[in-house]
Scaffold this motif. Structure first.
Motif, PDB file in Angstrom:
ATOM      1  N   SER A 109       0.848  -1.191   0.000  1.00 49.91           N
ATOM      2  CA  SER A 109       0.000   0.000   0.000  1.00 49.91           C
ATOM      3  C   SER A 109       0.880   1.235   0.000  1.00 49.91           C
ATOM      4  O   SER A 109       1.951   1.241   0.618  1.00 49.91           O
ATOM      5  N   ILE A 110       0.408   2.262  -0.688  1.00 43.06           N
ATOM      6  CA  ILE A 110       1.026   3.588  -0.617  1.00 43.06           C
ATOM      7  C   ILE A 110      -0.068   4.530  -0.149  1.00 43.06           C
ATOM      8  O   ILE A 110      -1.097   4.684  -0.815  1.00 43.06           O
ATOM      9  N   PHE A 111       0.147   5.126   1.030  1.00 47.30           N
ATOM     10  CA  PHE A 111      -0.822   6.069   1.589  1.00 47.30           C
ATOM     11  C   PHE A 111      -0.375   7.469   1.191  1.00 47.30           C
ATOM     12  O   PHE A 111       0.646   7.960   1.656  1.00 47.30           O
ATOM     13  N   LEU A 112      -1.115   8.089   0.307  1.00 46.36           N
ATOM     14  CA  LEU A 112      -0.795   9.403  -0.223  1.00 46.36           C
ATOM     15  C   LEU A 112      -1.464  10.483   0.620  1.00 46.36           C
ATOM     16  O   LEU A 112      -2.680  10.447   0.818  1.00 46.36           O
ATOM     17  N   MET A 113      -0.664  11.425   1.103  1.00 43.96           N
ATOM     18  CA  MET A 113      -1.171  12.562   1.867  1.00 43.96           C
ATOM     19  C   MET A 113      -0.723  13.845   1.176  1.00 43.96           C
ATOM     20  O   MET A 113       0.452  13.991   0.854  1.00 43.96           O
ATOM     21  N   SER A 114      -1.656  14.754   0.953  1.00 47.62           N
ATOM     22  CA  SER A 114      -1.322  16.041   0.349  1.00 47.62           C
ATOM     23  C   SER A 114      -2.466  17.016   0.575  1.00 47.62           C
ATOM     24  O   SER A 114      -3.601  16.611   0.806  1.00 47.62           O
ATOM     25  N   ASP A 115      -2.142  18.295   0.470  1.00 42.44           N
ATOM     26  CA  ASP A 115      -3.174  19.322   0.516  1.00 42.44           C
ATOM     27  C   ASP A 115      -3.513  19.803  -0.892  1.00 42.44           C
ATOM     28  O   ASP A 115      -4.232  20.763  -1.064  1.00 42.44           O
ATOM     29  N   GLU A 116      -3.002  19.125  -1.899  1.00 40.41           N
ATOM     30  CA  GLU A 116      -3.199  19.485  -3.299  1.00 40.41           C
ATOM     31  C   GLU A 116      -4.198  18.534  -3.963  1.00 40.41           C
ATOM     32  O   GLU A 116      -3.877  17.364  -4.189  1.00 40.41           O
ATOM     33  N   PRO A 117      -5.409  19.005  -4.282  1.00 43.43           N
ATOM     34  CA  PRO A 117      -6.422  18.125  -4.876  1.00 43.43           C
ATOM     35  C   PRO A 117      -5.968  17.415  -6.150  1.00 43.43           C
ATOM     36  O   PRO A 117      -6.326  16.255  -6.370  1.00 43.43           O
ATOM     37  N   GLY A 118      -5.184  18.051  -6.989  1.00 45.61           N
ATOM     38  CA  GLY A 118      -4.760  17.455  -8.252  1.00 45.61           C
ATOM     39  C   GLY A 118      -3.896  16.220  -8.101  1.00 45.61           C
ATOM     40  O   GLY A 118      -3.802  15.413  -9.024  1.00 45.61           O
ATOM     41  N   LEU A 119      -3.287  16.053  -6.950  1.00 42.26           N
ATOM     42  CA  LEU A 119      -2.411  14.891  -6.753  1.00 42.26           C
ATOM     43  C   LEU A 119      -3.177  13.604  -6.454  1.00 42.26           C
ATOM     44  O   LEU A 119      -2.579  12.540  -6.341  1.00 42.26           O
ATOM     45  N   PHE A 120      -4.504  13.706  -6.348  1.00 43.00           N
ATOM     46  CA  PHE A 120      -5.317  12.515  -6.110  1.00 43.00           C
ATOM     47  C   PHE A 120      -6.025  12.046  -7.383  1.00 43.00           C
ATOM     48  O   PHE A 120      -6.892  11.188  -7.331  1.00 43.00           O
ATOM     49  N   SER A 121      -5.627  12.582  -8.518  1.00 42.67           N
ATOM     50  CA  SER A 121      -6.243  12.196  -9.786  1.00 42.67           C
ATOM     51  C   SER A 121      -5.909  10.740 -10.099  1.00 42.67           C
ATOM     52  O   SER A 121      -4.949  10.174  -9.570  1.00 42.67           O
ATOM     53  N   SER A 122      -6.691  10.152 -10.984  1.00 46.44           N
ATOM     54  CA  SER A 122      -6.401   8.763 -11.381  1.00 46.44           C
ATOM     55  C   SER A 122      -5.039   8.675 -12.060  1.00 46.44           C
ATOM     56  O   SER A 122      -4.325   7.686 -11.912  1.00 46.44           O
ATOM     57  N   GLU A 123      -4.646   9.728 -12.781  1.00 46.88           N
ATOM     58  CA  GLU A 123      -3.329   9.760 -13.424  1.00 46.88           C
ATOM     59  C   GLU A 123      -2.211   9.682 -12.371  1.00 46.88           C
ATOM     60  O   GLU A 123      -1.264   8.918 -12.506  1.00 46.88           O
ATOM     61  N   ALA A 124      -2.351  10.477 -11.318  1.00 46.81           N
ATOM     62  CA  ALA A 124      -1.326  10.508 -10.271  1.00 46.81           C
ATOM     63  C   ALA A 124      -1.269   9.197  -9.505  1.00 46.81           C
ATOM     64  O   ALA A 124      -0.182   8.660  -9.261  1.00 46.81           O
ATOM     65  N   THR A 125      -2.420   8.665  -9.119  1.00 40.03           N
ATOM     66  CA  THR A 125      -2.412   7.429  -8.345  1.00 40.03           C
ATOM     67  C   THR A 125      -1.921   6.250  -9.189  1.00 40.03           C
ATOM     68  O   THR A 125      -1.236   5.373  -8.676  1.00 40.03           O
ATOM     69  N   HIS A 126      -2.246   6.240 -10.470  1.00 42.41           N
ATOM     70  CA  HIS A 126      -1.718   5.187 -11.356  1.00 42.41           C
ATOM     71  C   HIS A 126      -0.192   5.294 -11.444  1.00 42.41           C
ATOM     72  O   HIS A 126       0.518   4.289 -11.373  1.00 42.41           O
ATOM     73  N   TYR A 127       0.305   6.511 -11.589  1.00 41.78           N
ATOM     74  CA  TYR A 127       1.755   6.722 -11.675  1.00 41.78           C
ATOM     75  C   TYR A 127       2.432   6.211 -10.406  1.00 41.78           C
ATOM     76  O   TYR A 127       3.458   5.535 -10.476  1.00 41.78           O
ATOM     77  N   LEU A 128       1.847   6.515  -9.248  1.00 46.10           N
ATOM     78  CA  LEU A 128       2.426   6.043  -7.989  1.00 46.10           C
ATOM     79  C   LEU A 128       2.384   4.523  -7.896  1.00 46.10           C
ATOM     80  O   LEU A 128       3.338   3.900  -7.436  1.00 46.10           O
ATOM     81  N   SER A 129       1.283   3.926  -8.316  1.00 47.98           N
ATOM     82  CA  SER A 129       1.170   2.466  -8.201  1.00 47.98           C
ATOM     83  C   SER A 129       2.149   1.742  -9.117  1.00 47.98           C
ATOM     84  O   SER A 129       2.507   0.600  -8.860  1.00 47.98           O
ATOM     85  N   THR A 130       2.603   2.409 -10.174  1.00 47.72           N
ATOM     86  CA  THR A 130       3.574   1.787 -11.080  1.00 47.72           C
ATOM     87  C   THR A 130       5.000   2.265 -10.794  1.00 47.72           C
ATOM     88  O   THR A 130       5.905   1.976 -11.567  1.00 47.72           O
TER      89      THR A 130
END
Length: 183
Positions: free
Chosen positions: A85-106
């Motif tokens: 698991s990667i628990f992403l924390m941020s105050d930036e809404p754009g970093l929770f996009s499907s593009e960002a989470t896919h990039y993190l998962s890969t």
């Protein structure tokens, strides 16, 4: 070690309301061990010249994610763990996009992609808040700040309870508290 124990025992005692929220997050997110917390600070420190990420401007986002990918891989190499698991924390809404989470998962070295999880408060409540998107935290009213603080403390508690490691900012109080709670 003594300092971390002192922080845990005297400084950090979440309220019952926050602990209830942590339980809700655990049920919804289902964190899997080992978990890496990634804290990306973007909008909270105007004095540090932080700038808001603009959804139409992809360069800052991509630059941030390239660095985060390298840090995730370094955490895996140094720890010898393959994060589930990667628990992403941020105050930036754009970093929770499907593009960002896919990039993190890969971004990991693991042959299986870890699940990217996050408290959806910032994405749900602040993604369309014009004042927040233009000015960051300074635009929030007292009630909005209270809601954000509750969610932040719940995320910190979740990270401290489930994370094996943290990728964060040395100048960030949030990252510092999480690292102290992790020991």
């Amino acid at each position: 070690v003594l300092r971390a124990l002192l922080v845990r025992q005297t400084f950090y005692k979440p309220s019952k309301d926050v602990l209830t929220r942590v339980e809700e997050l655990e049920k919804h997110l289902e964190p899997k061990a080992p978990m890496l917390t990634v804290h990306l600070r973007r909008t909270d420190k105007k004095l540090d010249n932080a700038t808001m990420y603009r959804h139409e401007n992809r360069a800052p986002f991509k630059e941030t994610m390239v660095v985060v990918r390298a840090l995730i891989r370094a955490a895996e190499r140094l720890s010898g763990l393959l994060f589930q698991s990667i628990f992403l924390m941020s105050d930036e809404p754009g970093l929770f996009s499907s593009e960002a989470t896919h990039y993190l998962s890969t971004s990991t070295l693991s042959p299986t992609k870890p699940k990217v999880i996050f408290n959806d408060f910032v994405q749900t409540y602040l993604a369309n808040h014009t004042g927040y998107l233009q000015s960051g935290h300074t635009s929030l009213g007292k009630k909005e700040h209270a809601m954000m603080d509750r969610e932040l403390v719940a995320s910190i508690a979740l990270a401290a309870k489930h994370s094996s490691y943290l990728v964060g900012y040395g100048r960030s109080g949030v990252s510092q508290v999480i690292s102290q709670l992790l020991g």
